[in-house]
Design a protein around this motif. Structure first.
Motif, PDB file in Angstrom:
ATOM      1  N   ILE A 370      39.336  15.515  24.251  1.00 56.79           N
ATOM      2  CA  ILE A 370      38.748  15.632  22.920  1.00 56.79           C
ATOM      3  C   ILE A 370      39.873  15.970  21.946  1.00 56.79           C
ATOM      4  CG2 ILE A 370      37.021  16.793  21.497  1.00 56.79           C
ATOM      5  CD1 ILE A 370      35.613  17.615  24.122  1.00 56.79           C
ATOM      6  N   ALA A 371      40.216  15.037  21.060  1.00 58.81           N
ATOM      7  CA  ALA A 371      41.251  15.259  20.047  1.00 58.81           C
ATOM      8  C   ALA A 371      40.560  15.771  18.783  1.00 58.81           C
ATOM      9  CB  ALA A 371      42.023  13.971  19.784  1.00 58.81           C
ATOM     10  N   PHE A 372      40.643  17.073  18.549  1.00 56.79           N
ATOM     11  CA  PHE A 372      39.805  17.710  17.529  1.00 56.79           C
ATOM     12  C   PHE A 372      40.517  17.935  16.202  1.00 56.79           C
ATOM     13  CE2 PHE A 372      41.598  21.108  20.231  1.00 56.79           C
ATOM     14  CZ  PHE A 372      42.287  21.855  19.284  1.00 56.79           C
ATOM     15  N   ALA A 373      41.733  17.449  16.031  1.00 54.82           N
ATOM     16  CA  ALA A 373      42.502  17.795  14.831  1.00 54.82           C
ATOM     17  C   ALA A 373      41.887  17.249  13.545  1.00 54.82           C
ATOM     18  CB  ALA A 373      43.933  17.294  14.963  1.00 54.82           C
ATOM     19  N   ASN A 374      41.055  16.232  13.649  1.00 53.69           N
ATOM     20  CA  ASN A 374      40.507  15.614  12.444  1.00 53.69           C
ATOM     21  C   ASN A 374      39.058  15.992  12.160  1.00 53.69           C
ATOM     22  OD1 ASN A 374      42.823  14.076  11.576  1.00 53.69           O
ATOM     23  ND2 ASN A 374      42.522  12.842  13.409  1.00 53.69           N
ATOM     24  N   ILE A 375      38.537  17.001  12.859  1.00 52.84           N
ATOM     25  CA  ILE A 375      37.193  17.498  12.557  1.00 52.84           C
ATOM     26  C   ILE A 375      37.286  19.005  12.327  1.00 52.84           C
ATOM     27  CG2 ILE A 375      35.867  15.684  13.683  1.00 52.84           C
ATOM     28  CD1 ILE A 375      35.586  17.488  16.121  1.00 52.84           C
ATOM     29  N   ASP A 376      36.630  19.479  11.274  1.00 53.63           N
ATOM     30  CA  ASP A 376      36.671  20.902  10.940  1.00 53.63           C
ATOM     31  C   ASP A 376      35.635  21.658  11.772  1.00 53.63           C
ATOM     32  OD1 ASP A 376      34.251  20.221   9.775  1.00 53.63           O
ATOM     33  OD2 ASP A 376      34.997  20.367   7.713  1.00 53.63           O
ATOM     34  N   ARG A 377      35.465  22.950  11.465  1.00 54.54           N
ATOM     35  CA  ARG A 377      34.527  23.764  12.245  1.00 54.54           C
ATOM     36  C   ARG A 377      33.110  23.197  12.209  1.00 54.54           C
ATOM     37  NH1 ARG A 377      34.533  28.865  14.349  1.00 54.54           N
ATOM     38  NH2 ARG A 377      36.593  29.819  14.612  1.00 54.54           N
ATOM     39  N   SER A 378      32.705  22.717  11.044  1.00 46.39           N
ATOM     40  CA  SER A 378      31.365  22.146  10.938  1.00 46.39           C
ATOM     41  C   SER A 378      31.234  20.915  11.829  1.00 46.39           C
ATOM     42  CB  SER A 378      31.076  21.786   9.479  1.00 46.39           C
ATOM     43  OG  SER A 378      29.832  21.112   9.372  1.00 46.39           O
ATOM     44  N   GLY A 379      32.259  20.058  11.799  1.00 41.64           N
ATOM     45  CA  GLY A 379      32.241  18.875  12.644  1.00 41.64           C
ATOM     46  C   GLY A 379      32.275  19.223  14.116  1.00 41.64           C
ATOM     47  N   ILE A 380      33.002  20.268  14.466  1.00 40.81           N
ATOM     48  CA  ILE A 380      33.061  20.703  15.861  1.00 40.81           C
ATOM     49  C   ILE A 380      31.697  21.210  16.314  1.00 40.81           C
ATOM     50  CG2 ILE A 380      34.042  22.468  17.396  1.00 40.81           C
ATOM     51  CD1 ILE A 380      36.683  22.117  15.788  1.00 40.81           C
ATOM     52  N   ASN A 381      31.006  21.944  15.450  1.00 37.76           N
ATOM     53  CA  ASN A 381      29.656  22.411  15.794  1.00 37.76           C
ATOM     54  C   ASN A 381      28.707  21.237  15.999  1.00 37.76           C
ATOM     55  OD1 ASN A 381      30.377  25.113  15.664  1.00 37.76           O
ATOM     56  ND2 ASN A 381      29.848  25.312  13.499  1.00 37.76           N
ATOM     57  N   THR A 382      28.828  20.215  15.148  1.00 33.34           N
ATOM     58  CA  THR A 382      27.991  19.028  15.308  1.00 33.34           C
ATOM     59  C   THR A 382      28.317  18.315  16.615  1.00 33.34           C
ATOM     60  OG1 THR A 382      27.870  18.737  12.906  1.00 33.34           O
ATOM     61  CG2 THR A 382      27.324  16.837  14.265  1.00 33.34           C
ATOM     62  N   LEU A 383      29.593  18.254  16.938  1.00 36.66           N
ATOM     63  CA  LEU A 383      30.013  17.644  18.201  1.00 36.66           C
ATOM     64  C   LEU A 383      29.347  18.346  19.380  1.00 36.66           C
ATOM     65  CD1 LEU A 383      31.903  15.808  19.940  1.00 36.66           C
ATOM     66  CD2 LEU A 383      33.598  17.643  19.768  1.00 36.66           C
ATOM     67  N   PHE A 384      29.364  19.665  19.399  1.00 39.00           N
ATOM     68  CA  PHE A 384      28.762  20.400  20.507  1.00 39.00           C
ATOM     69  C   PHE A 384      27.243  20.183  20.562  1.00 39.00           C
ATOM     70  CE2 PHE A 384      32.612  23.250  20.438  1.00 39.00           C
ATOM     71  CZ  PHE A 384      33.052  22.876  21.707  1.00 39.00           C
ATOM     72  N   GLN A 385      26.597  20.089  19.406  1.00 42.64           N
ATOM     73  CA  GLN A 385      25.168  19.820  19.386  1.00 42.64           C
ATOM     74  C   GLN A 385      24.865  18.470  20.031  1.00 42.64           C
ATOM     75  OE1 GLN A 385      23.980  20.134  15.279  1.00 42.64           O
ATOM     76  NE2 GLN A 385      24.570  22.306  15.134  1.00 42.64           N
ATOM     77  N   ARG A 386      25.665  17.478  19.691  1.00 41.45           N
ATOM     78  CA  ARG A 386      25.422  16.140  20.248  1.00 41.45           C
ATOM     79  C   ARG A 386      25.679  16.118  21.751  1.00 41.45           C
ATOM     80  NH1 ARG A 386      27.849  11.754  15.884  1.00 41.45           N
ATOM     81  NH2 ARG A 386      26.943  12.694  13.988  1.00 41.45           N
ATOM     82  N   LEU A 387      26.738  16.787  22.186  1.00 45.72           N
ATOM     83  CA  LEU A 387      27.024  16.805  23.625  1.00 45.72           C
ATOM     84  C   LEU A 387      25.952  17.585  24.376  1.00 45.72           C
ATOM     85  CD1 LEU A 387      30.909  17.368  23.655  1.00 45.72           C
ATOM     86  CD2 LEU A 387      29.660  15.222  23.931  1.00 45.72           C
ATOM     87  N   SER A 388      25.416  18.628  23.763  1.00 39.84           N
ATOM     88  CA  SER A 388      24.349  19.397  24.402  1.00 39.84           C
ATOM     89  C   SER A 388      23.092  18.575  24.596  1.00 39.84           C
ATOM     90  CB  SER A 388      24.011  20.643  23.563  1.00 39.84           C
ATOM     91  OG  SER A 388      25.115  21.512  23.486  1.00 39.84           O
ATOM     92  N   ASN A 389      22.851  17.626  23.682  1.00 36.90           N
ATOM     93  CA  ASN A 389      21.649  16.800  23.753  1.00 36.90           C
ATOM     94  C   ASN A 389      21.810  15.579  24.637  1.00 36.90           C
ATOM     95  OD1 ASN A 389      20.301  18.520  21.968  1.00 36.90           O
ATOM     96  ND2 ASN A 389      21.048  17.402  20.164  1.00 36.90           N
ATOM     97  N   LEU A 390      22.975  15.367  25.170  1.00 33.27           N
ATOM     98  CA  LEU A 390      23.220  14.153  25.969  1.00 33.27           C
ATOM     99  C   LEU A 390      22.393  14.186  27.248  1.00 33.27           C
ATOM    100  CD1 LEU A 390      24.949  11.557  26.130  1.00 33.27           C
ATOM    101  CD2 LEU A 390      26.604  12.869  27.448  1.00 33.27           C
TER     102      LEU A 390
END
Length: 390
Positions: A370-390
Motif C-alpha cells: 500500500i503506497a500511502f504517500a498520496n492519500i491524507d488521513r481522511s483518505g486513509i480512513n476511507t481506505l480502511f473502511q473499504r477494506l473492512s467491507n471487502l
C-alpha cells in the motif's frame, strides 16, 4: 511480430505499475466511490510554487538549460550534493564522487552495468523493488533472492551463505521499497563488512531517505575513510522535490567507477535533464524547511496507517515507513487475484506481493503493498473502511 526479440527482454516481466493501471480499463468509478490509488510510490502533486517559478526562470533566462551538459551532471549540483551529504552522513564525499543521473532507476542501471554481466549474480532481499529485478533480468544477471522473514530485515549471515564466485554485489533499499522498514545503521555496517570481506559492492538505494522516521544520521557508512572501496549510494530528487517528470537522481561512488558510469550515461542519455538539474540544485539550496514539512506530513500518514491496521480483521502489518505499508491479507485467493477484485469491489488500486517476490515464493500470494504517500488521513480512513467491507 516476425523480427527477432532479445530473449532476455521477452523473459522480463511487464512493468508492474503499468500492468496494474490496465486493471482500471472498463471499470466505472463514481463521485460517491472514487478510485483510491495506492499503487505507485511517486508524488502526484507538482513541485511547490517557488520551485516551479524557478524552473520557469531557468527555462527563460538560462540558455544552457536547453543544451547538452556534462555527462556526469552539472558541476554545481555535484558539488552541492557532495557538501550536503558530507554534512548529513559525517563523511568525506567529494564532487568527483558524485554523478547525476536521469532518475534513480538509471543510477541503479548504471552501477550494475559497471559491476556485472551475463551469468553474474546480485543478491536482492525479498520482497524486492521490481525495477531492480527487471534490470538484472534484462542484462542476463542472475538475481539471488535473500528472504527476509516476517520483520522484512535482511540477515547478513544468511546473505553470506548465498555468495558464490559469481556474486558481484548486494543491493539494499532503505527505507525499504516495498516493505517500508528502515534498516538500522548497525545492520548496514554489517553488510558493508560482509561485502568488503568478499570483495563485493554494497549498493544502498536511499531514494526515500528524506522521509526516514528517525532523527540524525541513518548510518555511518560514509564515515569510514575507505567507504569508496565498497559502497555505492543511490538517491532520487523525485520524491524530495516532486520532480518525478524531470528525472533527476544521483549515484555516489569512487571516481574510478564513475569513469565507467560515464560511458553508460553518455550512451543512453548523453546528459541528465538540464532543467531538472537546475531545479534540484535550487531545491537543495532553498527548500530545506519545506521538505521538513513534507517529511512530517508523510510521518503523520504513516502513523495513520499504523493506527488503522488493527481494525482490519485478519490483516497483518509487516512493515510501514517512507511511502509504504506492506501487509499480509487474510483471503484464500492469491494477492494477484485479490488486487484485481479490490478494483472492482472497492475502487482501490494497490499492488500484490507477487510483483515483489520470486514466482516460486508462496509468501507473495499473501502480501500486498500500500503506497500511502498520496492519500491524507481522511483518505486513509476511507481506505480502511473499504477494506473492512471487502
Amino acid at each position: 511480430m516476425t523480427t527477432p526479440i532479445n530473449p532476455r527482454m521477452a523473459h522480463t516481466f511487464p512493468p508492474p505499475v503499468m500492468e496494474a493501471r490496465r486493471w482500471l480499463d472498463g471499470v466505472t468509478f463514481t463521485d460517491d466511490n472514487p478510485l483510491i490509488n495506492v499503487s505507485q510510490a511517486a508524488p502526484v502533486a507538482p513541485p511547490p510554487e517557488p520551485l516551479r517559478k524557478a524552473i520557469a526562470d531557468f527555462a527563460l533566462n538560462q540558455p544552457e538549460a536547453h543544451l547538452y551538459g556534462p555527462v556526469l551532471g552539472l558541476p554545481e549540483l555535484r558539488a552541492e550534493v557532495a557538501h550536503q551529504w558530507s554534512l548529513a552522513y559525517g563523511g568525506d564525499i567529494r564532487p568527483d564522487h558524485v554523478a547525476i543521473t536521469s532518475g534513480c532507476n538509471q543510477a541503479f542501471a548504471a552501477a550494475i552495468s559497471t559491476l556485472a554481466g551475463q551469468g553474474d549474480e546480485v543478491i536482492l532481499p525479498t520482497p524486492w523493488y521490481f525495477n531492480h529485478k527487471m534490470w538484472l533480468d534484462m542484462q542476463g544477471v542472475t538475481t539471488v533472492p535473500l528472504a527476509t522473514g516476517s520483520d522484512l530485515m535482511p540477515d547478513p549471515e544468511a546473505a553470506e551463505k548465498l555468495i558464490t564466485g559469481k556474486t558481484k554485489a548486494i543491493a539494499l533499499v532503505t527505507p525499504n521499497n516495498p516493505g517500508g522498514v528502515e534498516y538500522l545503521g548497525a545492520l548496514l555496517g554489517q553488510f558493508m563488512a560482509l561485502c568488503r570481506k568478499h570483495n563485493l559492492a554494497l549498493i544502498v538505494d536511499e531514494t526515500y531517505r528524506d522521509f526516514d522516521g528517525r532523527s540524525g544520521r541513518p548510518h555511518a557508512l560514509f564515515s569510514d575513510p575507505d567507504w569508496a572501496d565498497t559502497l555505492i549510494h543511490l538517491y532520487s530528487f523525485s520524491k524530495a522535490f516532486r520532480l518525478t517528470g524531470h528525472r533527476v537522481g544521483a549515484v555516489i561512488a569512487d571516481e574510478g567507477r564513475l569513469t565507467e558510469i560515464e560511458k553508460f550515461l553518455d550512451t543512453v542519455a548523453i546528459c541528465p535533464n538540464q532543467l531538472g538539474q537546475y531545479a534540484a540544485l535550487w531545491g537543495l539550496r532553498n527548500l530545506t524547511n519545506w521538505l521538513a514539512g513534507e517529511r512530517l506530513e508523510i510521518l503523520d500518514r504513516r502513523a495513520a496507517m499504523e493506527e488503522g491496521f488493527p481494525s482490519l480483521n485478519g490483516w497483518r502489518l509487516l512493515g510501514c515507513g517512507a511511502y509504504f505499508a506492506y501487509a499480509e491479507h487474510p483471503f484464500a485467493e492469491s494477492s494477484a487475484d485479490l488486487a484485481k477484485r479490490l478494483v472492482r469491489d472497492t475502487a482501490v488500486l494497490m499492488l500484490p506481493g507477487t510483483m515483489f517476490m520470486p514466482e516460486d515464493d508462496p509468501a507473495g500470494a499473501r502480501q500486498m503493498r500500500i503506497a500511502f504517500a498520496n492519500i491524507d488521513r481522511s483518505g486513509i480512513n476511507t481506505l480502511f473502511q473499504r477494506l473492512s467491507n471487502l
